[in-house]
Structure formats: structure tokens, C-alpha cells
Design an enzyme around this catalytic site. Structure first.
Site, PDB file in Angstrom:
ATOM      1  N   GLY A 145       7.526  -9.015   2.317  1.00 11.00           N
ATOM      2  CA  GLY A 145       6.813 -10.151   1.740  1.00 11.00           C
ATOM      3  C   GLY A 145       5.392 -10.311   2.255  1.00 11.00           C
ATOM      4  O   GLY A 145       4.723 -11.286   1.938  1.00 11.00           O
ATOM      5  N   GLY A 146       4.938  -9.317   3.037  1.00 11.76           N
ATOM      6  CA  GLY A 146       3.543  -9.351   3.506  1.00 11.76           C
ATOM      7  C   GLY A 146       2.572  -9.421   2.338  1.00 11.76           C
ATOM      8  O   GLY A 146       1.486  -9.976   2.446  1.00 11.76           O
ATOM      9  N   GLU A 154      11.003  -8.209  -5.202  1.00 12.24           N
ATOM     10  CA  GLU A 154      11.460  -7.011  -4.472  1.00 12.24           C
ATOM     11  C   GLU A 154      12.952  -7.100  -4.164  1.00 12.24           C
ATOM     12  O   GLU A 154      13.679  -6.115  -4.253  1.00 12.24           O
ATOM     13  CB  GLU A 154      10.657  -6.857  -3.177  1.00 12.24           C
ATOM     14  CG  GLU A 154       9.211  -6.473  -3.443  1.00 12.24           C
ATOM     15  CD  GLU A 154       8.340  -6.472  -2.202  1.00 12.24           C
ATOM     16  OE1 GLU A 154       7.280  -5.841  -2.244  1.00 12.24           O
ATOM     17  OE2 GLU A 154       8.711  -7.099  -1.202  1.00 12.24           O
ATOM     18  N   GLY A 171       8.165  -0.495   0.288  1.00 13.03           N
ATOM     19  CA  GLY A 171       7.714  -0.526   1.681  1.00 13.03           C
ATOM     20  C   GLY A 171       8.388  -1.645   2.459  1.00 13.03           C
ATOM     21  O   GLY A 171       9.272  -2.338   1.954  1.00 13.03           O
ATOM     22  N   SER A 194       0.811  -1.223   0.000  1.00 13.10           N
ATOM     23  CA  SER A 194       0.000   0.000   0.000  1.00 13.10           C
ATOM     24  C   SER A 194       0.846   1.276   0.000  1.00 13.10           C
ATOM     25  O   SER A 194       0.468   2.276  -0.619  1.00 13.10           O
ATOM     26  CB  SER A 194      -0.953  -0.015   1.197  1.00 13.10           C
ATOM     27  OG  SER A 194      -0.237  -0.232   2.380  1.00 13.10           O
ATOM     28  N   THR A 195       1.988   1.273   0.667  1.00 12.01           N
ATOM     29  CA  THR A 195       2.826   2.486   0.709  1.00 12.01           C
ATOM     30  C   THR A 195       3.446   2.724  -0.669  1.00 12.01           C
ATOM     31  O   THR A 195       3.480   3.862  -1.158  1.00 12.01           O
ATOM     32  CB  THR A 195       3.926   2.346   1.784  1.00 12.01           C
ATOM     33  OG1 THR A 195       3.361   1.745   2.953  1.00 12.01           O
ATOM     34  CG2 THR A 195       4.509   3.692   2.155  1.00 12.01           C
TER      35      THR A 195
HETATM   36  C1  A5P Z   1       5.117  -6.802  -0.348  1.00 10.49           C
HETATM   37  O1  A5P Z   1       5.435  -8.136  -0.562  1.00 10.49           O
HETATM   38  C2  A5P Z   1       5.789  -6.304   0.879  1.00 10.49           C
HETATM   39  O2  A5P Z   1       7.127  -6.560   0.991  1.00 10.49           O
HETATM   40  C3  A5P Z   1       5.467  -4.851   1.129  1.00 10.49           C
HETATM   41  O3  A5P Z   1       6.501  -4.015   0.750  1.00 10.49           O
HETATM   42  C4  A5P Z   1       5.219  -4.722   2.558  1.00 10.49           C
HETATM   43  O4  A5P Z   1       4.238  -5.702   2.860  1.00 10.49           O
HETATM   44  C5  A5P Z   1       4.736  -3.340   2.970  1.00 10.49           C
HETATM   45  O5  A5P Z   1       3.408  -3.177   2.629  1.00 10.49           O
HETATM   46  P1  A5P Z   1       2.567  -1.925   3.104  1.00 10.49           P
HETATM   47  O6  A5P Z   1       3.185  -0.750   2.466  1.00 10.49           O
HETATM   48  O7  A5P Z   1       1.183  -2.223   2.584  1.00 10.49           O
HETATM   49  O8  A5P Z   1       2.616  -1.895   4.581  1.00 10.49           O
END
Ligand code: A5P
Length: 252
Positions: free
Chosen positions: A109-110, A117, A96, A41-42
Site C-alpha cells: 500500500g506504499g 491489490e 511488489g 515500481s517493481t
Molecule cells: C502499491 O500500493 C504497493 O503495494 C506496491 O506494491 C509496493 O509499494 C511496492 O512498490 P515498489 O515496487 O515501488 O517498491
């Protein structure tokens, strides 16, 4: 006056902080840069604001996205996309993080995109993290560590990582009872460690397990993290110092 924030107030604050760091990151860009575009999201805020600035004619860059989702968003926002290429070095990757620990060690990796990435972070001269204040932690591990895993190897990978002291959980899709699949058609295993005592050692152990394509520990990658707190954005550095964003002189 209420001293405790409601969940909605806290989410609003977090969203404002995400916008603030995304804006600050767009502010450090220069025309001609090849960028890495993060996921989550960021990063989406960053891509949107970057698109707006490009549409206004104030900036001209191109980028390569870390996920299909970010690629689609970038396309919608009018950001020219480039492809992986031998010899290509990105000037700056902006992404992010799920947790930012000591030395700018990260869990990512969320969103299941940490493989691309990490590839993009490594292909960049400068890896810049953007995050709201909730992501900064004294020690990594409260956020479950994501692993991208080849489907065939899943049961044995789960056995092996359980032996490293975590509770492994296979990630499922949000809208169905099906396993979550990454852009590479692999599975994600979220490893609940609670706390990670020695991240370097854990990274080495995970790298030795066949079937784990990539883990979400980013150690030694981030050159700076723009973090918003109390209405201000500051740049955190790996040595623990913070400085105003304008003073990030080592940016390419
Ligand atoms: C994606 O796989 C993640 O590495 C994101 O960069 C991480 O989860 C941050 O996400 P938000 O910006 O939504 O917190």
C-alpha cells in the site's frame, strides 16, 4: 576500494534488482494465462517486460490491473485488459511489496493501491511477490502500515488506530497540500508502528473498525516471493525455504 555504498549506488542496485525479479517473473508465464498486474515500481518493470515479450509474439496473455496507473501502463504496452467478472479466477497475480516478513507476511500500500491489490491477490490461484532485497525484514512494521479510509470516518479511525499503539498520519499528495486520494476516492492513513508484534491480531483489530475499507497487511496471501540479492534471483517460500525460480513446480 570503497566498502560503503553511496545513496546513488544503492538506488542503482535496487533498480537492477527490481528489473531482475520482474524478468524472472515474466519467465514463469505461459500463454493463455489471465494475470493480475500489480502496482508500484517493481510491477511497472514487470508490465514493461511483459509488454515487450508480447510484442515479440513469444507470449499471449491478458490481465487485470490493480490501479489506474498500472492499467494505463499495461494499455501503452499492448497488454489486453480484462474486467472483474463473476466466476473469473486469475491464474497468477504478480505484485511488489513494501515489506516481506516471516511466512511471507507482507505490508503493501506504499502506492495507495492495496485495496485492489488484495482483491486481485484473492482472485488469483497463485500470488507471486517480486521485490528487491531491501524489502525482506525480520519483523513487519518499520514501513508505516497503510489503511484505506472512507473520508467521513477519518477522525474516528485516527483516534482508534492511535489506541492500537501507532502514530497515524494522513497521507498527502506529493505535488500539492491536498490529501492523497486513492483510485476509489478514499483517504490513506499511514500507521507508524515501528514494529508489529502480532500481525494476525492487528489485522483482526483493524477489520473491526468501521470506516477502514482495507489495511495493507497481506497475511497468508503470497505463495512465493522472487527476491534478488547478489546478482541472483531466488524464490522465497512461506515456510522459510528458498529455491531456484525454475523449481517453483506448484505454479499454475
Ligand atoms: C502499491 O500500493 C504497493 O503495494 C506496491 O506494491 C509496493 O509499494 C511496492 O512498490 P515498489 O515496487 O515501488 O517498491
Amino acid at each position: 576500494m570503497a566498502l560503503v555504498m553511496t545513496a546513488t549506488e544503492s538506488a542503482n542496485t535496487q533498480n537492477e534488482q527490481k528489473k531482475a525479479v520482474a524478468r524472472a517473473a515474466v519467465g514463469v508465464l505461459r500463454s493463455g494465462m489471465h494475470l493480475g498486474l500489480g502496482s508500484g515500481s517493481t510491477s511497472q518493470e514487470f508490465i514493461r517486460l511483459l509488454g515487450e515479450k508480447m510484442q515479440s509474439g513469444a507470449l499471449r496473455v491478458d490481465g487485470i490491473a490493480t490501479s489506474v496507473e498500472s492499467e494505463n501502463l499495461a494499455r501503452q504496452c499492448g497488454i489486453p485488459l480484462i474486467e472483474p467478472e463473476r466466476g473469473l479466477k486469475l491464474d497468477l497475480a504478480v505484485d511488489g511489496a513494501d515489506e516481506i516478513g516471516p511466512g511471507l507476511s507482507l505490508i503493501k500500500g506504499g502506492g495507495g493501491a492495496h485495496l485492489r491489490e488484495k482483491v486481485i491477490a484473492r482472485a488469483a490461484r497463485y500470488f507471486l511477490v517480486i521485490a528487491d532485497a531491501s524489502k525482506v525484514v525480520p519483523r513487519l512494521g518499520r514501513f508505516p502500515l497503510p489503511l484505506e479510509v472512507v473520508p467521513f470516518s477519518l477522525p474516528w479511525v485516527m483516534d482508534e488506530v492511535a489506541g492500537l499503539g501507532c502514530k497515524p498520519v494522513q497521507r498527502m499528495s506529493k505535488n500539492s497540500a491536498q490529501p492523497y486520494k486513492t483510485d476509489q476516492q478514499n483517504f490513506i492513513v499511514d500507521c507508524h508502528f515501528g514494529q508489529i508484534v502480532d500481525a494476525e491480531k492487528l489485522a483482526r483489530q483493524l477489520q473491526q473498525i468501521p470506516g477502514i475499507v482495507e489495511h495493507g497487511l497481506f497475511l497468508g496471501y503470497a505463495k512465493a516471493a522472487l527476491v534478488a540479492n547478489d546478482g541472483r534471483v531466488a524464490a522465497m517460500l512461506p515456510d522459510g525455504r528458498s529455491k531456484p525460480v525454475e523449481e517453483l513446480s506448484e505454479l499454475p
